[in-house]
Design a protein around this motif. Structure first.
Motif, short mmCIF file in Angstrom:
data_model
loop_
_atom_site.label_atom_id
_atom_site.label_comp_id
_atom_site.label_asym_id
_atom_site.label_seq_id
_atom_site.Cartn_x
_atom_site.Cartn_y
_atom_site.Cartn_z
N GLY A 22 54.90 48.45 44.46
CA GLY A 22 53.82 47.99 45.33
C GLY A 22 53.41 46.57 45.04
N VAL A 25 56.26 44.24 46.24
CA VAL A 25 56.27 44.08 47.70
C VAL A 25 55.13 43.17 48.15
N SER A 26 53.97 43.30 47.50
CA SER A 26 52.81 42.49 47.88
C SER A 26 53.00 41.02 47.56
N GLY A 35 52.64 46.95 50.59
CA GLY A 35 52.53 46.87 49.14
C GLY A 35 51.34 47.62 48.57
N ARG A 39 51.26 51.00 46.14
CA ARG A 39 50.50 50.99 44.88
C ARG A 39 49.51 52.16 44.82
#
Length: 220
Positions: A22, A25-26, A35, A39
């Protein structure tokens, strides 16, 4: 009965992976909602791992669990609350009813947690944080009680309560580390989750109703 057989270590590793993915991805892929959502899945799985870890700890140190369960049962009898056998008896001759009840017990509370949290995350983000925080605090409080092992009525022969899960091969409880431990599971935690989610859902519904009424009044 198909159940998810994982250990607290596996769940903990999955939680770390979800949180890490997460964050990746963020920060790297710049996916706004994806993201944080991944998470949050990691956070929920982490809570699940913690709950399982406590069950593992107490399951290997069940000192006094059966004696404590018997004491609780005697108190229930004294208060005339020992109604489980009479409530269960009509179902014991209906296999389908017992199987349905066992499936509900095994899956309903966890599915409700997942569905309501996902709904709040995507549709009512302003309520999500408070609901999750309440869930964490309440579950953490229950974990303190989980540290005190106590056998439920179905494991005590003197109660005459039948363990229908074990009878039909549908039990989610195991003597080895698994999804749940029968000396630590507390039904009040399920009730607490249901109550909190009912409050969150009803408040969102009331807000929607007020919003709809305001729009209707405006149109008029």
């Amino acid at each position: 009965m198909p159940t998810l057989h994982v250990t607290y270590l596996t769940a903990g590793i999955l939680a770390v992976v979800f949180v890490g993915v997460g964050a990746l991805v963020s920060t790297q892929l710049r996916r706004g909602r994806v993201g944080p959502a991944i998470r949050e899945v990691g956070v929920v799985v982490g809570l699940f791992a913690l709950w399982m870890g406590v069950g593992h700890l107490v399951g290997h140190h069940p000192s006094g669990g059966y004696a404590r369960g018997d004491e609780i049962w005697q108190v229930e009898r004294w208060m005339h609350l020992d109604v489980e056998p009479s409530l269960q008896r009509p179902l014991l001759h209906h296999d389908a009813a017992m199987r349905t009840a066992n499936y509900y017990y095994a899956y309903a509370h966890w599915l409700s947690v997942d569905v309501v949290l996902a709904w709040l995350w995507w549709r009512h983000r302003d309520s999500y944080a408070a609901t999750r925080a309440t869930l964490v605090v309440f579950t953490g409080s229950c974990l303190l009680l989980h540290l005190i092992s106590s056998a439920p009525p179905r494991l005590l022969t003197q109660t005459t309560v039948v363990d229908t899960g074990a009878l039909l091969g549908q039990s989610v409880y195991h003597d080895r580390p698994g999804v749940a431990d029968h000396l630590t599971d507390i039904e009040s935690s399920h009730v607490g989750w249901a109550a909190r989610f009912t409050i969150a859902s009803s408040s969102r519904g009331e807000e929607h109703a007020r919003s709809t009424q305001t729009e209707t009044d405006y149109i008029r």
